[in-house]
Motif scaffolding. Structure first.
Motif, PDB file in Angstrom:
ATOM      1  N   GLY A 207       0.787  -0.882   0.358  1.00  0.00           N
ATOM      2  CA  GLY A 207       0.312  -0.014  -0.130  1.00  0.00           C
ATOM      3  C   GLY A 207       0.681   1.384  -0.362  1.00  0.00           C
ATOM      4  O   GLY A 207       1.971   1.400   0.168  1.00  0.00           O
ATOM      5  N   GLU A 208       0.595   2.408  -0.412  1.00  0.00           N
ATOM      6  CA  GLU A 208       0.732   3.437  -0.425  1.00  0.00           C
ATOM      7  C   GLU A 208       1.263   4.021   0.657  1.00  0.00           C
ATOM      8  O   GLU A 208       2.587   4.313   1.469  1.00  0.00           O
ATOM      9  CB  GLU A 208       0.315   4.684  -1.121  1.00  0.00           C
ATOM     10  CG  GLU A 208       0.221   5.998  -1.032  1.00  0.00           C
ATOM     11  CD  GLU A 208      -0.303   7.263  -1.443  1.00  0.00           C
ATOM     12  OE1 GLU A 208       0.331   8.172  -2.356  1.00  0.00           O
ATOM     13  OE2 GLU A 208      -1.126   6.150  -2.180  1.00  0.00           O
ATOM     14  N   GLU A 209       0.485   4.165   2.360  1.00  0.00           N
ATOM     15  CA  GLU A 209       0.888   4.015   3.697  1.00  0.00           C
ATOM     16  C   GLU A 209       2.019   3.500   3.663  1.00  0.00           C
ATOM     17  O   GLU A 209       3.187   3.514   4.318  1.00  0.00           O
ATOM     18  CB  GLU A 209      -0.766   4.178   3.876  1.00  0.00           C
ATOM     19  CG  GLU A 209      -0.694   5.086   3.995  1.00  0.00           C
ATOM     20  CD  GLU A 209      -2.411   4.065   2.735  1.00  0.00           C
ATOM     21  OE1 GLU A 209      -2.303   3.289   2.397  1.00  0.00           O
ATOM     22  OE2 GLU A 209      -3.281   5.255   2.304  1.00  0.00           O
ATOM     23  N   TYR A 210       2.122   2.061   3.284  1.00  0.00           N
ATOM     24  CA  TYR A 210       3.092   1.644   3.665  1.00  0.00           C
ATOM     25  C   TYR A 210       4.493   1.700   2.647  1.00  0.00           C
ATOM     26  O   TYR A 210       5.394   0.870   2.855  1.00  0.00           O
ATOM     27  CB  TYR A 210       2.387  -0.289   3.511  1.00  0.00           C
ATOM     28  CG  TYR A 210       1.518   0.041   4.538  1.00  0.00           C
ATOM     29  CD1 TYR A 210       1.573  -0.163   5.899  1.00  0.00           C
ATOM     30  CD2 TYR A 210       0.727  -0.686   3.553  1.00  0.00           C
ATOM     31  CE1 TYR A 210       0.461  -0.299   6.576  1.00  0.00           C
ATOM     32  CE2 TYR A 210      -0.429  -0.572   4.239  1.00  0.00           C
ATOM     33  CZ  TYR A 210      -0.862  -0.936   6.412  1.00  0.00           C
ATOM     34  OH  TYR A 210      -2.090  -0.610   6.795  1.00  0.00           O
ATOM     35  N   GLY A 211       4.743   2.187   2.256  1.00  0.00           N
ATOM     36  CA  GLY A 211       6.306   2.421   1.520  1.00  0.00           C
ATOM     37  C   GLY A 211       6.534   2.456   0.419  1.00  0.00           C
ATOM     38  O   GLY A 211       7.515   2.545  -0.231  1.00  0.00           O
ATOM     39  N   PRO A 283       9.517   0.688   5.119  1.00  0.00           N
ATOM     40  CA  PRO A 283       9.543   2.217   4.128  1.00  0.00           C
ATOM     41  C   PRO A 283       8.138   2.858   4.709  1.00  0.00           C
ATOM     42  O   PRO A 283       7.655   3.691   3.788  1.00  0.00           O
ATOM     43  CB  PRO A 283       9.355   1.603   2.902  1.00  0.00           C
ATOM     44  CG  PRO A 283       8.831   0.768   2.587  1.00  0.00           C
ATOM     45  CD  PRO A 283       9.208  -0.473   3.874  1.00  0.00           C
ATOM     46  N   TYR A 284       7.397   2.030   5.569  1.00  0.00           N
ATOM     47  CA  TYR A 284       6.178   2.680   5.878  1.00  0.00           C
ATOM     48  C   TYR A 284       6.113   4.405   6.379  1.00  0.00           C
ATOM     49  O   TYR A 284       7.956   4.413   7.041  1.00  0.00           O
ATOM     50  CB  TYR A 284       5.709   2.644   8.025  1.00  0.00           C
ATOM     51  CG  TYR A 284       5.533   0.747   7.439  1.00  0.00           C
ATOM     52  CD1 TYR A 284       5.954  -0.342   7.102  1.00  0.00           C
ATOM     53  CD2 TYR A 284       3.726   1.209   8.285  1.00  0.00           C
ATOM     54  CE1 TYR A 284       5.474  -1.319   6.566  1.00  0.00           C
ATOM     55  CE2 TYR A 284       3.854  -0.290   8.500  1.00  0.00           C
ATOM     56  CZ  TYR A 284       4.295  -1.273   7.818  1.00  0.00           C
ATOM     57  OH  TYR A 284       3.780  -2.646   7.990  1.00  0.00           O
ATOM     58  N   GLN A 285       5.099   5.407   5.515  1.00  0.00           N
ATOM     59  CA  GLN A 285       5.746   6.514   5.517  1.00  0.00           C
ATOM     60  C   GLN A 285       5.258   6.957   6.981  1.00  0.00           C
ATOM     61  O   GLN A 285       4.030   6.249   7.276  1.00  0.00           O
ATOM     62  CB  GLN A 285       4.274   6.467   4.115  1.00  0.00           C
ATOM     63  CG  GLN A 285       5.613   6.967   2.766  1.00  0.00           C
ATOM     64  CD  GLN A 285       6.662   7.276   3.479  1.00  0.00           C
ATOM     65  OE1 GLN A 285       7.257   7.952   2.967  1.00  0.00           O
ATOM     66  NE2 GLN A 285       7.875   6.573   3.219  1.00  0.00           N
ATOM     67  N   PRO A 286       5.851   8.262   7.446  1.00  0.00           N
ATOM     68  CA  PRO A 286       4.176   9.216   8.907  1.00  0.00           C
ATOM     69  C   PRO A 286       3.559   9.177   8.307  1.00  0.00           C
ATOM     70  O   PRO A 286       2.764   9.758   7.578  1.00  0.00           O
ATOM     71  CB  PRO A 286       5.723  10.161   8.733  1.00  0.00           C
ATOM     72  CG  PRO A 286       6.664   9.640   8.287  1.00  0.00           C
ATOM     73  CD  PRO A 286       6.866   9.145   6.891  1.00  0.00           C
ATOM     74  N   PRO A 307      18.704  -8.331   8.193  1.00  0.00           N
ATOM     75  CA  PRO A 307      19.122  -7.266   7.973  1.00  0.00           C
ATOM     76  C   PRO A 307      18.246  -5.901   7.761  1.00  0.00           C
ATOM     77  O   PRO A 307      17.499  -6.331   6.767  1.00  0.00           O
ATOM     78  CB  PRO A 307      19.636  -6.755   7.324  1.00  0.00           C
ATOM     79  CG  PRO A 307      21.447  -7.857   6.871  1.00  0.00           C
ATOM     80  CD  PRO A 307      19.752  -9.186   6.616  1.00  0.00           C
ATOM     81  N   ILE A 308      17.772  -5.245   8.109  1.00  0.00           N
ATOM     82  CA  ILE A 308      16.152  -4.460   7.583  1.00  0.00           C
ATOM     83  C   ILE A 308      16.585  -2.648   7.688  1.00  0.00           C
ATOM     84  O   ILE A 308      17.803  -2.385   8.281  1.00  0.00           O
ATOM     85  CB  ILE A 308      15.786  -4.375   9.153  1.00  0.00           C
ATOM     86  CG1 ILE A 308      14.995  -5.964   9.490  1.00  0.00           C
ATOM     87  CG2 ILE A 308      14.115  -3.634   9.366  1.00  0.00           C
ATOM     88  CD1 ILE A 308      14.742  -5.836  10.890  1.00  0.00           C
ATOM     89  N   LEU A 309      16.083  -1.982   6.711  1.00  0.00           N
ATOM     90  CA  LEU A 309      16.355  -0.713   6.435  1.00  0.00           C
ATOM     91  C   LEU A 309      14.795  -0.345   6.815  1.00  0.00           C
ATOM     92  O   LEU A 309      13.860  -0.574   6.377  1.00  0.00           O
ATOM     93  CB  LEU A 309      16.693  -0.164   4.857  1.00  0.00           C
ATOM     94  CG  LEU A 309      17.931  -0.958   4.619  1.00  0.00           C
ATOM     95  CD1 LEU A 309      17.833  -0.275   2.771  1.00  0.00           C
ATOM     96  CD2 LEU A 309      18.891   0.323   5.137  1.00  0.00           C
ATOM     97  N   VAL A 310      14.573   0.266   7.746  1.00  0.00           N
ATOM     98  CA  VAL A 310      13.130   0.650   8.345  1.00  0.00           C
ATOM     99  C   VAL A 310      13.848   2.154   8.282  1.00  0.00           C
ATOM    100  O   VAL A 310      14.452   3.269   8.938  1.00  0.00           O
ATOM    101  CB  VAL A 310      13.305   0.635   9.727  1.00  0.00           C
ATOM    102  CG1 VAL A 310      14.025   1.087  11.049  1.00  0.00           C
ATOM    103  CG2 VAL A 310      12.271   0.537  10.211  1.00  0.00           C
ATOM    104  N   GLN A 311      12.190   2.996   8.245  1.00  0.00           N
ATOM    105  CA  GLN A 311      11.918   4.668   8.253  1.00  0.00           C
ATOM    106  C   GLN A 311      11.465   4.912   9.713  1.00  0.00           C
ATOM    107  O   GLN A 311      11.941   3.919  10.651  1.00  0.00           O
ATOM    108  CB  GLN A 311      10.676   4.413   8.025  1.00  0.00           C
ATOM    109  CG  GLN A 311       9.906   5.783   7.414  1.00  0.00           C
ATOM    110  CD  GLN A 311      10.823   7.037   6.365  1.00  0.00           C
ATOM    111  OE1 GLN A 311      11.071   6.079   5.285  1.00  0.00           O
ATOM    112  NE2 GLN A 311      10.999   7.877   7.280  1.00  0.00           N
TER     113      GLN A 311
END
Length: 375
Positions: A207-211, A283-286, A307-311
């Motif tokens: 979803g868009e909100e989830y980046g 990449p969840y968006q604020p 390994p994680i890349l997190v917003q």
């Protein structure tokens, strides 16, 4: 002693849903003299389920159709047929038929709050402004009205205890921690990517909100740095417009593949992709609807030492930092060269796989709730 019947139900979740079946269902099937029924959207039946657990693949309809309303009437008839002693509603949409049944029968009603539904409707862009306000008001009104008749609340997020004022003190937090399969083995740690090709992964709800678009943009940038980079998107996207835009965006980009999209993906297939990747993206968006929640995939990635890349988010940052599980970034402002260097030079999971991310701690709390109910 007569056998107790527990019915766990959701309108849209598939019967093989991770939380409804693998976590709640299998955990409750361990209770003595108990039969568990799992009712949900039609999906392949799980293999090797216990003998005291049955499936009701009851729902099958288009999400925006009258079938969604008729399903609630069919569900009430199912309740009259099974006559459960305990009824666990895993969505607000089944609260009304559950309440109607409770008025006529002796049954303990439990509400498994998997989301703050009203807040999601208000803060996410799935409906026009006036419609989402009306829907949010309707959902919250039903929850408040029925709440005095609910015996206990199960909360998938700690934050709901502060956000939902109708809970009083009748709740237990059961976070969506990772439930390993029988074949699960602890991954080798520590983890270092070094010179391996980057295999990026976005899993779960699309979803868009989830980046999702920020994730695609990052994959495009990292591919420019090193053309051995690949990116897998796996999960279900309920918004047809979003799905169409994703397909247009990744068309003719062979290093990006989409698995699922317009259909649900078995959880085992997602786990396979986690094991085949070396960088998981969150990449969840604020957004107020997700800012204080812990994504299920965060537990899944850590359980497999991915390994994680997190917003950037204080809550998520504290978790990945404590377990050396990943790096907090601003997905809207990334220097791909610096990020590539950091990923290849960082040693992840230096203290092995975290112990407090597994469902067994939540199972103990769930079973305790039911033991107290029977006293």
């Amino acid at each position: 002693m007569s056998e107790k019947r527990i019915l766990i139900a959701s309108l849209l979740k598939p019967i093989n849903d991770t939380r409804m079946y693998e976590k709640l269902g299998l955990s409750l099937s361990k209770l003595k003299d108990t039969h568990v029924y799992v009712c949900g959207f039609k999906a392949p039946l799980p293999a090797a389920s216990p003998g005291n657990l049955s499936f009701q693949p009851f729902f099958s309809f288009k999400r925006l159709s009258m079938g969604r309303v008729k399903a609630q009437l069919r569900f009430y008839r199912l309740l009259e047929e099974i006559k459960p002693d305990v009824l666990i509603a895993c969505t607000h949409e089944l609260l009304l038929p559950c309440y109607a049944y409770r008025r006529k029968h002796k049954v303990k009603l439990i509400y498994d709050v998997q989301e703050n539904y009203a807040l999601n409707l208000l803060k996410q862009n799935n409906y026009p402004p006036l419609l989402k306000q009306a829907l949010a008001l309707g959902v919250r009104s039903i929850e408040k009205w029925i709440s005095p008749k609910i015996h206990h609340f199960l909360l998938a997020e700690r934050s709901y205890a502060d956000e939902l004022l109708f809970l009083e003190n009748r709740y237990t937090v059961l976070e969506n921690k990772y439930k390993p399969s029988v074949s699960y083995t602890s991954p080798a740690t520590p983890v270092m990517i070094k010179e391996k090709p980057l295999r990026l992964l976005y899993s779960g709800t699309i979803g868009e909100e989830y980046g999702i678009f920020e994730a695609i943009a990052l994959a495009e940038k990292l591919f420019q740095v090193n053309n051995t980079t690949t990116f897998t998107i796996i999960g279900y996207c309920a918004n047809k417009g979003t799905l169409h835009e994703i397909k247009q965006r990744i068309k003719e980009k062979g290093y990006i593949r989409l698995v699922g999209g317009d259909k649900l993906v078995p959880h085992e297939q997602i786990i396979e992709e986690i094991n085949g990747s070396n960088v998981g993206l969150l990449p969840y968006q604020p957004n107020d609807s997700t800012f204080r929640c812990i994504p299920t995939k965060l537990y899944e990635y850590m359980a497999h030492a991915l390994p994680i890349l997190v917003q950037q988010n204080p809550l998520w940052h504290s978790i990945v930092k404590h377990h050396q599980a990943g790096i907090s970034v601003d997905f809207n402002n990334i220097d791909e060269q610096d990020l590539t260097t950091t990923l290849r030079q960082t040693l992840f999971y230096t203290s092995s796989t975290p112990e407090n991310i597994f469902w067994r701690t939540e199972e103990d709390k769930l079973l305790q709730v039911f033991h107290q109910m029977n006293q």
